[in-house]
Scaffold this active site. Structure first.
Site, PDB file in Angstrom:
ATOM      1  N   CYS A   1     -76.913 -62.946  71.696  1.00  0.00           N
ATOM      2  CA  CYS A   1     -77.077 -64.184  72.443  1.00  0.00           C
ATOM      3  C   CYS A   1     -78.532 -64.362  72.842  1.00  0.00           C
ATOM      4  O   CYS A   1     -78.900 -65.332  73.498  1.00  0.00           O
ATOM      5  CB  CYS A   1     -76.209 -64.174  73.698  1.00  0.00           C
ATOM      6  SG  CYS A   1     -74.463 -64.182  73.293  1.00  0.00           S
ATOM      7  N   GLY A   2     -79.345 -63.410  72.455  1.00  0.00           N
ATOM      8  CA  GLY A   2     -80.767 -63.481  72.798  1.00  0.00           C
ATOM      9  C   GLY A   2     -81.492 -64.391  71.835  1.00  0.00           C
ATOM     10  O   GLY A   2     -80.898 -65.022  70.954  1.00  0.00           O
TER      11      GLY A   2
ATOM     12  N   LYS B   1     -91.261 -59.598  74.885  1.00  0.00           N
ATOM     13  CA  LYS B   1     -90.063 -60.399  75.118  1.00  0.00           C
ATOM     14  C   LYS B   1     -90.347 -61.756  75.738  1.00  0.00           C
ATOM     15  O   LYS B   1     -89.783 -62.746  75.341  1.00  0.00           O
ATOM     16  CB  LYS B   1     -89.089 -59.620  76.021  1.00  0.00           C
ATOM     17  CG  LYS B   1     -88.672 -58.296  75.458  1.00  0.00           C
ATOM     18  CD  LYS B   1     -87.793 -58.457  74.234  1.00  0.00           C
ATOM     19  CE  LYS B   1     -87.607 -57.108  73.575  1.00  0.00           C
ATOM     20  NZ  LYS B   1     -87.241 -57.179  72.198  1.00  0.00           N
TER      21      LYS B   1
END
Lengths: 468, 371
Positions: free
Chosen positions: B68-69, B190
Site C-alpha cells: 500500500c506504500g 522515503k
C-alpha cells in the site's frame, strides 16, 4: 576575409592563431610519403587526390605505407563515381549503366571519360582515369577485392537514387529512409575502410563482427554534414532532412527558412542534432579498436571535427541563413588533439558534449532528451576511463573522521569571536589600569565630531556680534 | 569496456532465492497506462519477447509486503497489468491507502513485519511463491518456514551515498555506506523522494528559478517509480526460473543472492532536471535569466544561513547540504540489471517527468479541495 580583417580576428582570438602555428610547425606525421621513390603514375594519383579533396588529402598521405596507395585509390575511385553521379548534364540512360558497371570499368586498361559537363570540378580526374586504373592493378589482391566490392555496392546505390524520382523531387521522408541514404553515401565507405584496416592487421578484427560501430562512424559524419549544409542544399533545391522530423515543426519545408519561424526551425534543428548525437558513443567505441597511430589519426580527425560542428550548429540560427564552418584555428586545435590517443579524443567529445548541453534550452521539446544524450556520452567515456575505483572508494570511507554538524560549527565560530572580544576588553582594561587616558581619546573624538558644530555656531554668533 | 561484475554480498538463504534491488530517487505517479512493447526476461540468455496479453509471464502466487506504500502499490499494479498470477496478496501495517478495487482480487492483510509469528500465519494462509519486500529478518524467516521460492528485497541506492561524495558511474561493486558516514538515511530514501518534486515546483512558483549553484556539469540519476516496480518483477521472474531450473546458473548469469541497481539508465545534469520540471510545470523561461553562483559562494551563504537560524533557534530552510547536493555527481552503471534481468526502463525520463509533475499538480488540487 581580407588580410586586415584576418589580423584583427587573430588579435582577438590569439589561441586560435597559436593552434594554427602549433599545427603547422610542430605536427610530425607518423609516416611521410616519399615522392622521390614514386613512379609517374603514383605521382599522378596523389596529384588528383590533392585536386579533389580538401580535407582527406593530408590525412591519407600520412597513412601507414601498407594502406597508403589502397586508400588513396579507394578514395579516387569513389570520387570518380561521385563525379558521374553528380553530373546533371549526363542523361540518365548513359549515367545508369556507368554507375552500375563502374566496378568492371575500373579494370579496363586505359579507360578514360571526357563527357563530364564543363562545370564538373573533378572532371580532370575522369579524363586521366587510366593512371588510377594502372595503379589499381598493382594493389594487393585482398585489398583490391574490398575496393571492388564497395564500388559495386555504391554504384548500384547511386543508380537507384538517381532513378528514384520521389527522392529527387520531394526529398527524404522517414528517419529510416534518411539513415538508409546515409548508409549508401557514408556507411559503405566506412565498411570498405574497416575491412581494409582489419585486412592489413591495423585494427581489431572484432570490428568486423560489430559492423554497427562502423555504420555509426559513417552515419555520424554524414548526418553532421547534412545538418550543417541545410541552407546550401535548400538553395540547390535538395532536401535531406527527413519529413518525419521537420513536419513536427513546420508545414512546408520552405517555412523552415522564414525568419518568422526561427524558433520552430531551431527546435527542428535540435531534434536533428539529437538524432546525430546518438552515434557518438559508438564512434568512440570504434576508435578504441584501432591499433595503428596513422589509422587512428585518419579516423579520429573527421570525428572530432564532426562533434565540434554539431556544437557549432546546435541552436545556431545562422544555419538557416548561410553556410557555416568551424574556424581554422579550432580545426587546427582539433587536429592536434585527434592525433594523439583515445583518451584525448574522449576529452574532446566530453568537452563538446558539455558545450552542447550548456546551450540547451528548457523550452525546447527535445531539452531533456538532449541532456540525457550528453549524459550518455559522458557515462560511456566513464566506462572506458573510470575516474572512480570502487576499492579506493571503500578505503576512503574507512579513513573518514566524523564531521561536525552546523550547530557545532556555529558554536565554534561564536566561541572564537567571544575570545577576540574578551582579549580586546582585557587589553583595554590593562592599558587603563596602567594609566591610559581614554577620557582624552573620547574627548578628542567628541571635539572632532561635535566640535565642528560648535565652532560653526560660534562663527555665526561672532558675525552677529560684530554687526551689533 | 565491459567489466566483470563480482557478486556483492551473497545473501542467499536457501531455499529462498533472494535478490536485492537497489533503487534510486523515485518520482511519484498514479494511474499510468503504458503498454510495454518488448521486455527481455530470462536471466540466462536475455531473449526478447512481446508481452502480449495472451503471453504474459507467470509469477505464481505473489505477495507484496508494503503493497500500500508508494513503490509497493506500483508493484501491485504492474503485477496485474504485465503478469499472470494465481493470487496476489499484500501485507502492510495499514491497508487503507492505495488499495486496488475489489474486482482485482488482491487480498490485503494488516500485519507488522517485525512480528514473526503473525507473519508466518499470514504466509501459511496466502502461500506465496514470490515475495516482494521492504523488510527485515522476520520476513526471511517466514519465507523459509513456509517454503517461499523467491524473495526480492528493496533497498535504496542511498546505501551507497554519504550525500556529499561523488558517485561516478557507480555499480554494484561500490561499497555501501553504513553507520556514522550515512546521513539523512530515512528522509533521503522515503520521504524526500515524493517531496522533492513538490519543492521544485514551489521554487518555480516563487520565481526562484534564476539561480544555478555550481557549473551544472554534474550528472544525476533519477528513476521513475514504474521502472523500479518493473525491475522488481523482472527479478522475481528470474528467481522463479532459477528455482525451477535443474542446473546452477553460471556466476555471470546468476540472479539469486545478487544485488542489482535499478535506475532510468539516463543520467542528466542536475539543473537540467530541475529546469525540465519547471518547464513541465509551465515555466515559460529559458536560461537567459539564470545567474551562476559558484559552489564556494553558495557554501558561505549556506553557512551564514545556518548560523542565523541556529541563533534564532529554528531549523534552517537553506543550508550547506542543499548546496552540496546540487553540485554533487551521482549516477550509476546498471549494466548488471540490463544483462542479467533484461531490464530496460519502460518509461523514459522525459515521460516520467511529465507524468510526475502532472500527478503532483493534481494531488495538490485534490488536497486543496479537501480543505
Amino acid at each position: 576575409m581580407g588580410a586586415a580583417q584576418q589580423i584583427a580576428y587573430f588579435l582577438l582570438h590569439p589561441n586560435e592563431l597559436r593552434s594554427i602555428v602549433q599545427w603547422k610547425v610542430w605536427h610530425e606525421p607518423v609516416h611521410r610519403r616519399d615522392a622521390s621513390k614514386e613512379t609517374p603514375t603514383e605521382k599522378s594519383c596523389f596529384h588528383y587526390l590533392k585536386l579533389t579533396s580538401r580535407s582527406f588529402s593530408a590525412v591519407i598521405q600520412e597513412l601507414n605505407p601498407e594502406l597508403l596507395m589502397p586508400i588513396c585509390l579507394f578514395y579516387l575511385v569513389l570520387r570518380g563515381l561521385d563525379t558521374i553521379e553528380d553530373d546533371m548534364t549526363l542523361d540518365i540512360k548513359e549515367k545508369e549503366p556507368l554507375l552500375r558497371d563502374f566496378h568492371n570499368i575500373m579494370e579496363q586498361d586505359g579507360w578514360t571519360f571526357d563527357k563530364s559537363g564543363p562545370n564538373e570540378k573533378d572532371r580532370e580526374l575522369l579524363v586521366h582515369f587510366d593512371d588510377i586504373i594502372f595503379e589499381l592493378k598493382k594493389v594487393k589482391k585482398p585489398y583490391y577485392a574490398i575496393i571492388k566490392d564497395i564500388t559495386e555496392k555504391m554504384g548500384n546505390g547511386m543508380a537507384d537514387y538517381a532513378l528514384n524520382a520521389e527522392h529527387n523531387n520531394v526529398g527524404v521522408g522517414t528517419i529510416k529512409e534518411y539513415e538508409l541514404y546515409c548508409h549508401y553515401v557514408a556507411g559503405l565507405v566506412g565498411e570498405g575502410l574497416t575491412r581494409l584496416f582489419v585486412e592489413s592487421n591495423l585494427a581489431n578484427p572484432q570490428l568486423l563482427v560489430r559492423m554497427d560501430l562502423t555504420e555509426s562512424m559513417g552515419q555520424f559524419l554524414q548526418k553532421v554534414n547534412i545538418i550543417r549544409d541545410v541552407h546550401e542544399d535548400w538553395l540547390d533545391k535538395r532536401r535531406f532532412w527527413p519529413r518525419e522530423i521537420w513536419s513536427k515543426y513546420v508545414d512546408n519545408w520552405d517555412d523552415l527558412f522564414a525568419p518568422a519561424n526561427r524558433e520552430k526551425a531551431l527546435q527542428c534543428s535540435s531534434e536533428m542534432v539529437l538524432n546525430g548525437l546518438k552515434h557518438a558513443e559508438e564512434c568512440l567505441f570504434y576508435m578504441a579498436g584501432i591499433r595503428d597511430q596513422s589509422v587512428f589519426n585518419f579516423v579520429a580527425i573527421p570525428q572530432s571535427m564532426a562533434i565540434a560542428t554539431l556544437d557549432l550548429v546546435f541552436r545556431n540560427p545562422a544555419i538557416f541563413e548561410r553556410n557555416i564552418k568551424i574556424t581554422k584555428g579550432d580545426a587546427c586545435q582539433l587536429m592536434i588533439e585527434s592525433t594523439q590517443n583515445l583518451r584525448v579524443v574522449c576529452d574532446v567529445f566530453r568537452k563538446y558534449a558539455r558545450r552542447i548541453h550548456k546551450k540547451n534550452d528548457p523550452r525546447d521539446p527535445n531539452f531533456l532528451a538532449i541532456s540525457a544524450q550528453c549524459g550518455k556520452i559522458e557515462q560511456f567515456i566513464e566506462t572506458i576511463f573510470p575516474t572512480q575505483d570502487p576499492n579506493k572508494v571503500r578505503a576512503g570511507l574507512k579513513q573518514e573522521e566524523p564531521k561536525m554538524d552546523g550547530l557545532e560549527t556555529f558554536y565554534l565560530v561564536l566561541s572564537a569571536f567571544a575570545t577576540f572580544v574578551l582579549i580586546g576588553v582585557m587589553m583595554v582594561g590593562i592599558a587603563w589600569y596602567f594609566g591610559a587616558r581614554f577620557d582624552q581619546v573620547f574627548k578628542g573624538i567628541d571635539t572632532k565630531l561635535a566640535g565642528t558644530v560648535t565652532s560653526s555656531v560660534a562663527a555665526v554668533t561672532s558675525v552677529v556680534h560684530e554687526e551689533l | 569496456m565491459p567489466r566483470y561484475i563480482e557478486p556483492q554480498e551473497a545473501i542467499s538463504t536457501p531455499p529462498v532465492q533472494l535478490v536485492r534491488t537497489t533503487t534510486h530517487r523515485q518520482l511519484p505517479i498514479l494511474n499510468a497506462s503504458h503498454h510495454p512493447q518488448t521486455s527481455p526476461i530470462t536471466p540466462t540468455k536475455p531473449t526478447t519477447f512481446t508481452m502480449a496479453s495472451e503471453k504474459k509471464p507467470s509469477l505464481g502466487s505473489a505477495m507484496v509486503i508494503g503493497g500500500c506504500g508508494f513503490l509497493g502499490h506500483h508493484v501491485v499494479r504492474l503485477l496485474l497489468r504485465d503478469y499472470t498470477t494465481t493470487s496476489i496478496s499484500v501485507i502492510d501495517l495499514r491497508c487503507t491507502r492505495n488499495r486496488r478495487p475489489e474486482s482485482d482480487g488482491v487480498k490485503y492483510y494488516e500485519a507488522d513485519i517485525t512480528d514473526a509469528d503473525k507473519l508466518i500465519s499470514v504466509f501459511s494462509e496466502a502461500r506465496p511463491d514470490v515475495v516482494n519486500v521492504d523488510g527485515t529478518a522476520a520476513v526471511i524467516k517466514a519465507c523459509q518456514t513456509t517454503g517461499v521460492k523467491a524473495l526480492v528485497y528493496t533497498s535504496s541506492a542511498s546505501v551507497m551515498s554519504d550525500n556529499k561524495s561523488d558517485l561516478i558511474n557507480a555499480d554494484e561493486r561500490w561499497p555501501t555506506v553504513r553507520g556514522e558516514n550515512q546521513t539523512e538515511y530515512y528522509s533521503e530514501t522515503k520521504v524526500c523522494d515524493t517531496m522533492v518534486l513538490y519543492h521544485m515546483i514551489n521554487i518555480y512558483r516563487q520565481g526562484r528559478t534564476g539561480v544555478q549553484v555550481g557549473n551544472n556539469n554534474n550528472l544525476f540519476d533519477f528513476t521513475y517509480v514504474e521502472n523500479v516496480a518493473h525491475g522488481h518483477l523482472l527479478a522475481a521472474r528470474a528467481l522463479l526460473l532459477t528455482s525451477q531450473s535443474s542446473t546452477i546458473p553460471l556466476d555471470h548469469e546468476r540472479v539469486d543472492g545478487e544485488a542489482f541497481l535499478v535506475t532510468n539508465d539516463s543520467p542528466v545534469y542536475f539543473w537540467d532536471f530541475c529546469r525540465a520540471i519547471w518547464a513541465a510545470a509551465g515555466s515559460p523561461l529559458g536560461t537567459d535569466h539564470v545567474r551562476v553562483l559558484p559552489r564556494g559562494v553558495g557554501m558561505v551563504l549556506g553557512f551564514l544561513s545556518e548560523c542565523f537560524f541556529a541563533a534564532i533557534g529554528k531549523p534552517p530552510t537553506f543550508n550547506r547540504q542543499r548546496i552540496v547536493y546540487s553540485c554533487m555527481t551521482r549516477y550509476y552503471d546498471i549494466s548488471k540489471a540490463k544483462k542479467r534481468l533484461g531490464y530496460k526502463p519502460l518509461i523514459s525520463l522525459d515521460e516520467g517527468v511529465r507524468r510526475s509533475v502532472k500527478w503532483t499538480l493534481e494531488q495538490e488540487k485534490v488536497n486543496a479541495e479537501k480543505k
